[in-house]
Scaffold this active site. Structure first.
Site, PDB file in Angstrom:
ATOM      1  N   HIS A  20       0.829  -1.203   0.000  1.00 16.48           N
ATOM      2  CA  HIS A  20       0.000   0.000   0.000  1.00 16.48           C
ATOM      3  C   HIS A  20       0.868   1.258   0.000  1.00 16.48           C
ATOM      4  CE1 HIS A  20      -4.102  -1.553   0.530  1.00 16.48           C
ATOM      5  NE2 HIS A  20      -3.547  -2.528   1.215  1.00 16.48           N
ATOM      6  N   ARG A  32      24.653 -17.254   6.390  1.00 14.88           N
ATOM      7  CA  ARG A  32      25.622 -18.201   5.850  1.00 14.88           C
ATOM      8  C   ARG A  32      25.479 -18.265   4.341  1.00 14.88           C
ATOM      9  NH1 ARG A  32      27.259 -23.141   9.370  1.00 14.88           N
ATOM     10  NH2 ARG A  32      29.136 -23.855   8.285  1.00 14.88           N
ATOM     11  N   ALA A  69      12.302 -20.352   9.405  1.00  9.01           N
ATOM     12  CA  ALA A  69      10.921 -20.266   9.851  1.00  9.01           C
ATOM     13  C   ALA A  69      10.658 -18.924  10.523  1.00  9.01           C
ATOM     14  CB  ALA A  69      10.599 -21.402  10.817  1.00  9.01           C
TER      15      ALA A  69
END
Length: 243
Positions: free
Chosen positions: A156, A226, A203
């Site tokens: 937006h 990494r 995650a």
């Protein structure tokens, strides 16, 4: 009332005849359970959407703008999947899987030129993932998305303090994910991001910038921790082989 009805129909199919045909096919065949229903839909759904070879579509899958959806051979759509494919469409490559309750949504009511979702071969869209393709989403081959991943190719505009954000319009730059990458559960990928090949996104990460090939990125905002091409992980002796 007529204007509202026309607006509704314009957001469901490419024309009134297409709307009637697509709703009829899904109403008659979309509820049939088990492998019998999968087999019937593999044949019947060809009347409303392009399919290369045989695709397995479970009962309870909802499809809007079906004529703008293309399924490759061996595609699997799990229970509760929702595909909404305004012009620009959704393409799912051969042997890819879209798991339970995933939402692939291509809004294009503003005629955005790059609006689409394209998924390569042998990729997996995990349970309850959300993909919004206003700016275009391109996912390569052999890409795995964990559960609850969000890929949001839209943002937006909010710079004008005199107007509501909802009235200021949007930007839609697009998102791409390279071959062989793994996006961990709950990760969010924001508009304009390019993710390279064989990338691991941890995650819960929130990806706001490009991630180069062969890197691991974690955190909010995601940062590279990494580079597997220059700093490889030790070989896991107990890894379970993939067949």
């Amino acid at each position: 009332m007529t204007d509202r009805l026309q607006l509704y129909l314009s957001r469901q199919a490419n024309s009134l005849p297409r709307y009637v045909a697509e709703q009829l096919v899904q109403s008659v065949f979309g509820w049939i359970p088990s492998v019998i229903g999968i087999g019937i839909r593999a044949i019947a759904y060809r009347a409303m959407m392009p399919m290369d070879g045989i695709a397995a579509i479970e009962d309870g899958v909802r499809i809007r703008f079906a004529s703008n959806v293309r399924l490759g051979a061996g595609v699997y759509l799990d229970h509760g999947v929702y595909l909404h494919a305004c012009p620009g469409g959704i393409t799912i490559g051969a042997e890819s899987m879209v798991m339970k309750n995933a939402i692939l949504h291509v809004y294009n009511f503003r005629n955005l030129p790059h609006s689409h979702i394209t998924i390569g071969r042998r990729s997996l869209i995990g349970e309850s993932c959300i993909l919004r393709g206003q700016g275009g989403i391109t996912i390569g081959d052999d890409v795995y998305l964990g559960t609850l991943v969000q890929i949001l190719a839209v943002n937006h505009v909010f710079s004008d303090t005199t107007r509501p954000i909802s009235a200021q319009g949007i930007t839609a730059q697009g998102i791409s994910i390279g071959d062989g990458s793994w996006i961990g559960s709950g990760a969010i990928i924001l508009d304009g991001v390019r993710i390279g090949k064989n990338v691991v996104i941890g995650a819960g990460a929130v990806v706001t910038k490009d991630i180069p090939d062969y890197c691991i990125a974690v955190g909010n905002p995601a940062r590279v921790v990494r580079n597997l091409s220059t700093d490889p992980l030790p070989i896991e002796q107990l890894a379970i082989p993939v067949y």
